[in-house]
Design a protein around this motif. Structure first.
Motif, short mmCIF file in Angstrom:
data_model
loop_
_atom_site.label_atom_id
_atom_site.label_comp_id
_atom_site.label_asym_id
_atom_site.label_seq_id
_atom_site.Cartn_x
_atom_site.Cartn_y
_atom_site.Cartn_z
N TYR B 32 0.59 -1.10 0.07
CA TYR B 32 0.27 -0.03 -0.43
C TYR B 32 0.86 1.58 0.30
N LEU B 33 0.16 2.12 -0.40
CA LEU B 33 1.42 3.90 -0.97
C LEU B 33 0.62 5.02 -0.15
N PHE B 34 1.27 5.77 0.29
CA PHE B 34 1.30 6.47 1.21
C PHE B 34 1.54 7.72 1.08
N TRP B 35 1.15 8.79 1.82
CA TRP B 35 1.51 10.35 1.43
C TRP B 35 1.23 10.50 2.97
N TYR B 36 2.15 11.29 3.69
CA TYR B 36 1.86 11.89 5.12
C TYR B 36 2.48 13.83 5.25
N VAL B 37 1.98 14.08 5.75
CA VAL B 37 2.74 15.59 6.02
C VAL B 37 2.21 16.15 7.82
N GLN B 38 4.09 16.83 7.55
CA GLN B 38 4.21 17.09 9.34
C GLN B 38 4.55 18.02 8.96
N TYR B 39 4.25 18.96 10.08
CA TYR B 39 4.56 20.43 10.82
C TYR B 39 5.23 20.12 11.84
N TYR B 50 -3.11 5.14 -1.76
CA TYR B 50 -3.62 4.00 -2.40
C TYR B 50 -3.82 2.70 -1.72
N LEU B 51 -4.61 2.39 -1.87
CA LEU B 51 -5.38 0.72 -1.80
C LEU B 51 -4.94 -0.29 -2.59
N SER B 52 -6.04 -0.12 -3.04
CA SER B 52 -5.99 -0.63 -4.79
C SER B 52 -7.18 0.05 -5.51
N GLY B 53 -7.27 -0.08 -6.88
CA GLY B 53 -8.47 0.50 -7.35
C GLY B 53 -8.03 1.48 -8.08
N SER B 54 -8.13 2.53 -8.41
CA SER B 54 -8.34 3.40 -9.63
C SER B 54 -6.78 4.20 -8.85
N THR B 55 -6.01 4.44 -10.23
CA THR B 55 -4.39 4.75 -9.59
C THR B 55 -4.12 6.42 -9.43
N LEU B 56 -4.64 7.21 -9.94
CA LEU B 56 -5.47 8.33 -9.68
C LEU B 56 -5.90 8.65 -7.95
N VAL B 57 -4.97 8.88 -6.85
CA VAL B 57 -6.05 8.98 -5.86
C VAL B 57 -5.98 10.92 -4.89
N ILE B 60 -6.50 15.26 0.78
CA ILE B 60 -7.20 16.54 1.17
C ILE B 60 -6.34 17.64 0.81
N ASN B 61 -6.77 18.78 0.95
CA ASN B 61 -5.94 20.12 1.06
C ASN B 61 -5.61 20.61 -1.03
N GLY B 62 -6.23 19.06 -1.47
CA GLY B 62 -6.26 19.45 -2.83
C GLY B 62 -5.08 18.96 -3.52
N PHE B 63 -4.73 17.86 -3.18
CA PHE B 63 -3.28 16.83 -3.18
C PHE B 63 -3.84 15.56 -3.81
N GLU B 64 -3.13 15.49 -4.03
CA GLU B 64 -3.21 13.73 -5.56
C GLU B 64 -1.96 13.22 -5.53
N ALA B 65 -2.18 12.14 -5.81
CA ALA B 65 -0.48 11.36 -6.36
C ALA B 65 -1.72 10.15 -7.55
N GLU B 66 -0.34 9.63 -8.29
CA GLU B 66 -1.20 9.73 -8.86
C GLU B 66 -0.20 7.24 -8.88
N PHE B 67 -0.38 6.46 -8.57
CA PHE B 67 0.40 5.13 -8.39
C PHE B 67 1.06 4.44 -10.25
N PHE B 74 4.89 7.09 -7.30
CA PHE B 74 3.84 7.27 -6.52
C PHE B 74 3.44 8.80 -6.00
N HIS B 75 3.70 9.72 -7.07
CA HIS B 75 4.66 11.14 -6.96
C HIS B 75 3.21 11.92 -6.35
N LEU B 76 3.10 12.42 -6.18
CA LEU B 76 2.68 13.44 -5.59
C LEU B 76 2.63 15.42 -5.52
N ARG B 77 0.91 15.09 -6.17
CA ARG B 77 1.27 17.29 -7.12
C ARG B 77 -0.58 17.34 -6.18
N LYS B 78 0.28 19.15 -6.33
CA LYS B 78 -0.78 19.42 -6.41
C LYS B 78 -0.53 21.22 -7.42
N PRO B 79 -1.96 21.50 -7.66
CA PRO B 79 -2.00 22.60 -9.18
C PRO B 79 -1.62 24.11 -8.68
#
Lengths: 117, 114
Positions: B32-39, B50-57, B60-67, B74-79
């Motif tokens: 499984y793949l994850f992105w975390y944020v730490q302040y 990303y656990l399964s299913g659609s590769t575009l996840v 929160i906060n407008g972020f998305e990632a594609e497996f 598993f790159h993280l993106r925000k427009p």
């Protein structure tokens, strides 16, 4: 979502004393809990994995006699730093995983900042 | 064994610009793949997973990632980023079997400038 609570959030102790950190799953039963250590400006390093009712599995290089882990119930795991020294100062984070099925993720506590003086 | 590589230790970007934080992983088993944020001085907050299913996840906060399985990425993106997105971001993988250990990347410091 599932909530994991760590206590205390900050602790200062004298060198040579022991400190206990608690990790509780508040709204689910955690069959597995994990303990991580994070040095400043570094990533989280897995220290050990604990399963309820059995001995913890420590990662290579982690002293099991120094970092005592107890997972006595399905909602509580404790990490005791024994005979603490200044080099043990760090940010310790626990996570808890509900159930044993495949699609279950781990949930993280807010961390404990340990300072040994 | 599994490992996670975050290719950038620091990413400076101007406010309202797009951003991509890169993550590559290797594992002998499915993960499984994850992105975390730490302040600063806080624990981890889950951004997305990303656990399964659609590769575009979407998270929160407008972020998305594609497996991308073929590239093991598993790159993280925000427009469009905000000042408040300044934080440390961690990519993580969890084995689907055999203990479900989570391994973290070294982290990427996102610094959003005005």
């Amino acid at each position: 979502g599932a909530v994991v609570s760590q206590h205390p959030s900050r602790v200062i102790c004298k060198s040579g004393t022991s400190v206990k950190i608690e990790c509780r799953s508040l709204d689910f039963q955690a069959t597995t809990m994990f303990w991580y250590r994070q040095f400043p400006k570094q990533s989280l390093m897995l220290m050990a994995t604990s399963n309820e009712g059995s001995k913890a599995t420590y990662e290579q290089g982690v002293e099991k006699d120094k970092f005592l882990i107890n997972h006595a119930s399905l909602t509580l795991s404790t990490l005791t730093v024994t005979s603490a020294h200044p080099e043990d100062s760090s940010f310790y984070i626990c996570s808890a995983r509900p159930g044993t099925g495949e699609n279950t993720e781990a949930f993280f506590g807010q961390g404990t900042r340990l300072t040994v003086v | 064994a599994q490992s996670v590589t975050q290719l950038d230790s620091q990413v400076p970007v101007f406010e309202e610009a797009p951003v991509e934080l890169r993550c590559n992983y290797s594992s002998s088993v499915s993960v499984y793949l994850f992105w975390y944020v730490q302040y600063p001085n806080q624990g981890l907050q889950l951004l997305l997973k990303y656990l399964s299913g659609s590769t575009l996840v979407k998270g929160i906060n407008g972020f998305e990632a594609e497996f991308n399985k073929s590239q093991t990425s598993f790159h993280l993106r925000k427009p469009s980023v905000h000042i408040s997105d300044t934080a440390e971001y961690f990519c993580a993988v969890t084995r689907r079997t055999g203990g479900f250990k989570t391994i973290f990347g070294a982290g990427t410091r996102l610094f959003v400038k005005a």
